[in-house]
Design a protein around this motif. Structure first.
Motif, PDB file in Angstrom:
ATOM      1  N   ASP A   6      22.319 -31.586-169.416  1.00  0.00           N
ATOM      2  CA  ASP A   6      21.139 -32.093-168.707  1.00  0.00           C
ATOM      3  C   ASP A   6      21.278 -31.873-167.200  1.00  0.00           C
ATOM      4  OD1 ASP A   6      19.910 -32.864-171.016  1.00  0.00           O
ATOM      5  OD2 ASP A   6      20.461 -34.993-170.851  1.00  0.00           O
ATOM      6  N   TRP A   7      22.484 -32.137-166.664  1.00  0.00           N
ATOM      7  CA  TRP A   7      22.712 -31.964-165.223  1.00  0.00           C
ATOM      8  C   TRP A   7      22.561 -30.496-164.845  1.00  0.00           C
ATOM      9  CZ3 TRP A   7      26.347 -29.322-162.292  1.00  0.00           C
ATOM     10  CH2 TRP A   7      26.349 -29.622-160.923  1.00  0.00           C
ATOM     11  N   GLU A   8      23.173 -29.600-165.660  1.00  0.00           N
ATOM     12  CA  GLU A   8      23.084 -28.171-165.389  1.00  0.00           C
ATOM     13  C   GLU A   8      21.642 -27.692-165.520  1.00  0.00           C
ATOM     14  OE1 GLU A   8      25.869 -26.341-168.008  1.00  0.00           O
ATOM     15  OE2 GLU A   8      27.565 -26.787-166.692  1.00  0.00           O
ATOM     16  N   SER A   9      20.943 -28.217-166.512  1.00  0.00           N
ATOM     17  CA  SER A   9      19.540 -27.852-166.715  1.00  0.00           C
ATOM     18  C   SER A   9      18.707 -28.323-165.522  1.00  0.00           C
ATOM     19  CB  SER A   9      19.016 -28.480-168.004  1.00  0.00           C
ATOM     20  OG  SER A   9      17.650 -28.197-168.160  1.00  0.00           O
ATOM     21  N   GLY A  10      19.014 -29.516-165.041  1.00  0.00           N
ATOM     22  CA  GLY A  10      18.313 -30.052-163.859  1.00  0.00           C
ATOM     23  C   GLY A  10      18.610 -29.217-162.630  1.00  0.00           C
ATOM     24  N   GLN A  11      19.882 -28.828-162.497  1.00  0.00           N
ATOM     25  CA  GLN A  11      20.269 -27.983-161.356  1.00  0.00           C
ATOM     26  C   GLN A  11      19.553 -26.636-161.431  1.00  0.00           C
ATOM     27  OE1 GLN A  11      22.189 -28.660-158.659  1.00  0.00           O
ATOM     28  NE2 GLN A  11      22.120 -30.769-159.378  1.00  0.00           N
ATOM     29  N   LEU A  12      19.479 -26.091-162.645  1.00  0.00           N
ATOM     30  CA  LEU A  12      18.822 -24.802-162.843  1.00  0.00           C
ATOM     31  C   LEU A  12      17.325 -24.929-162.530  1.00  0.00           C
ATOM     32  CD1 LEU A  12      19.032 -21.874-163.723  1.00  0.00           C
ATOM     33  CD2 LEU A  12      18.736 -22.621-166.086  1.00  0.00           C
ATOM     34  N   SER A  13      16.705 -25.980-163.009  1.00  0.00           N
ATOM     35  CA  SER A  13      15.280 -26.198-162.732  1.00  0.00           C
ATOM     36  C   SER A  13      15.048 -26.353-161.236  1.00  0.00           C
ATOM     37  CB  SER A  13      14.768 -27.456-163.445  1.00  0.00           C
ATOM     38  OG  SER A  13      14.761 -27.255-164.820  1.00  0.00           O
ATOM     39  N   SER A  14      15.923 -27.097-160.599  1.00  0.00           N
ATOM     40  CA  SER A  14      15.803 -27.302-159.151  1.00  0.00           C
ATOM     41  C   SER A  14      15.966 -25.980-158.412  1.00  0.00           C
ATOM     42  CB  SER A  14      16.860 -28.306-158.686  1.00  0.00           C
ATOM     43  OG  SER A  14      16.831 -28.446-157.296  1.00  0.00           O
ATOM     44  N   ILE A  19      13.507 -21.337-155.584  1.00  0.00           N
ATOM     45  CA  ILE A  19      13.257 -19.890-155.519  1.00  0.00           C
ATOM     46  C   ILE A  19      11.750 -19.625-155.483  1.00  0.00           C
ATOM     47  CG2 ILE A  19      13.393 -17.729-156.845  1.00  0.00           C
ATOM     48  CD1 ILE A  19      16.224 -18.648-157.708  1.00  0.00           C
ATOM     49  N   ARG A  20      11.007 -20.315-156.350  1.00  0.00           N
ATOM     50  CA  ARG A  20       9.544 -20.148-156.368  1.00  0.00           C
ATOM     51  C   ARG A  20       8.936 -20.558-155.026  1.00  0.00           C
ATOM     52  NH1 ARG A  20      10.191 -21.917-161.684  1.00  0.00           N
ATOM     53  NH2 ARG A  20       9.682 -24.056-161.134  1.00  0.00           N
ATOM     54  N   PHE A  26       7.472 -16.781-148.556  1.00  0.00           N
ATOM     55  CA  PHE A  26       7.596 -15.375-148.147  1.00  0.00           C
ATOM     56  C   PHE A  26       6.246 -14.674-148.289  1.00  0.00           C
ATOM     57  CE2 PHE A  26       8.381 -10.916-149.254  1.00  0.00           C
ATOM     58  CZ  PHE A  26       9.039 -10.507-148.106  1.00  0.00           C
ATOM     59  N   ASP A  27       5.574 -14.916-149.427  1.00  0.00           N
ATOM     60  CA  ASP A  27       4.254 -14.304-149.647  1.00  0.00           C
ATOM     61  C   ASP A  27       3.262 -14.737-148.570  1.00  0.00           C
ATOM     62  OD1 ASP A  27       5.198 -12.987-151.882  1.00  0.00           O
ATOM     63  OD2 ASP A  27       4.328 -14.421-153.325  1.00  0.00           O
TER      64      ASP A  27
END
Length: 102
Positions: A6-14, A19-20, A26-27
């Protein structure tokens, strides 16, 4: 282990969200840069068009001035020719009168 996932998934989502957001920023910056460049080019085009119009007007004025000068020079030439002709005629009349007097 589930907490770790869950923590890794949260970190990945964050990380993906960041990035988005960075891509979006940038756009936006690129769009602003393109618009700024478009406006700059438009201003340069308008300035060039004004300069060309001014130069055309100056050229027209110079051309008209040259035409007036040519006309004045022609008038002067004609007046000089008429004066020379009158002077010759007066001289010829004076000579004829002098011959008749003798």
């Amino acid at each position: 282990e589930e907490e770790l996932v869950d923590w890794e998934s949260g970190q990945l989502s964050s990380a993906m969200r960041k990035i988005r957001e960075a891509e979006s920023g940038f756009d936006q910056e690129m769009a602003q840069a393109r618009e700024k460049r478009r406006l700059m080019i438009e201003r340069q085009r308008e300035e060039l068009a004004r300069e060309m119009a001014e130069q055309e007007a100056q050229f027209r004025e110079a051309k008209e001035g040259m035409e007036r000068l040519k006309a004045l020079m022609l008038e002067e030439k004609q007046a000089l020719a008429a004066a020379e002709s009158a002077a010759r005629e007066a001289h010829d009349l004076d000579e004829a009168a002098a011959r008749e007097a003798h």
